[in-house]
Design an enzyme around this catalytic site. Structure first.
Site, PDB file in Angstrom:
ATOM      1  N   LYS A 111      16.304  15.612   7.255  1.00 56.95           N
ATOM      2  CA  LYS A 111      16.088  14.663   8.419  1.00 56.95           C
ATOM      3  C   LYS A 111      15.000  14.349   8.639  1.00 56.95           C
ATOM      4  CE  LYS A 111      16.814  16.791  11.813  1.00 56.95           C
ATOM      5  NZ  LYS A 111      17.146  17.233  12.727  1.00 56.95           N
ATOM      6  N   ASP A 114      21.106  12.867  12.516  1.00 52.97           N
ATOM      7  CA  ASP A 114      21.261  14.434  13.404  1.00 52.97           C
ATOM      8  C   ASP A 114      22.643  14.492  13.184  1.00 52.97           C
ATOM      9  OD1 ASP A 114      21.668  12.139  15.130  1.00 52.97           O
ATOM     10  OD2 ASP A 114      20.373  12.897  16.327  1.00 52.97           O
TER      11      ASP A 114
END
Ligand code: SF4
Length: 224
Positions: A129, A147
């Site tokens: 991420k 997220d």
């Protein structure tokens, strides 16, 4: 009905993008950093794990002023750096990663960030991420990093299969949105999560994308 990782059609995806653009016409990077200091953004993203953007921005407003150069991020300044970022939580681990990363950037990359996901992910504290956020925000890579907000919305809306983990969710989302996949869509999904699709109590009745949301459709049916 679509099966597999992708759960919406191209025309549905296009409509969702249009609605999000209308609802959130302007987007911006949520983590503060100086435009000419890409490493500051990377450090802010490392600090943001399990912390709010507001708490990170508060800490980095002091940190980046006190330590304005990449060379400042060394063991000699460790205690001072820790003091600046203590409030964001997990500070010992995060500062350890920041100092290790600073050393690698200086010694292996001439102080620049590698613009390659695999290379970024070799840096301490940088996972899938974080590398996506850095490449999308700083270098316009066509990515939709996942997220907590993007993950929740993707699965509530039924954009992708709910069996997917965050990494597979990102890959599937990029296939769903094709050429519309970019960091602005990532930011708009986060704004949707903060404004309407909150974790505890989603405000479905006022949500701009409710007509394309499985969660809303299911709950509407139950009430009828
Ligand atoms: S309709 Fe409700 S569940 Fe669906 S995206 Fe909007 S707020 Fe979230």
């Amino acid at each position: 009905m679509l099966t597999g990782p992708i759960m919406v059609t191209s025309s549905q995806a296009e409509k969702i993008v249009l609605l999000l653009n209308e609802a959130f016409p302007s987007t911006h990077t949520f983590l503060n950093h100086k435009a000419n200091k890409d490493y500051e953004f990377l450090f802010a993203v490392i600090l943001s794990a399990q912390a709010t953007d507001a708490s990170v921005n508060q800490a980095t407003s002091v940190l980046f002023k006190k330590y304005p150069n990449l060379l400042d991020y060394n063991d000699k300044n460790k205690d001072g750096i820790l003091t600046c970022v203590k409030s964001v939580g997990l500070s010992n681990t995060k500062v350890k990663h920041i100092l290790q990363t600073a050393s690698i950037l200086i010694n292996q990359y001439h102080g620049k960030l590698p613009q390659d996901r695999e290379e970024l992910m070799k840096l301490p504290g940088v996972g899938f991420k974080t590398s996506g956020v850095v490449l999308g925000e700083l270098y316009d890579y066509p990515l939709i990093p996942v997220d907590t907000h993007v993950y929740r919305i993707s699965h509530r809306m039924g954009l992708v299969s709910n069996r997917l983990d965050p990494k597979k969710t990102e890959i599937a989302l990029e296939k769903v949105f094709k050429e519309e996949a970019n960091i602005h869509l990532h930011q708009r999904l986060i704004l949707l999560g903060r404004t309407f699709c909150k974790a505890k109590k989603p405000d479905c009745l006022n949500c701009p994308v409710r007509d394309y949301c499985n969660f809303f459709k299911k709950n509407s049916k139950k009430e009828n």
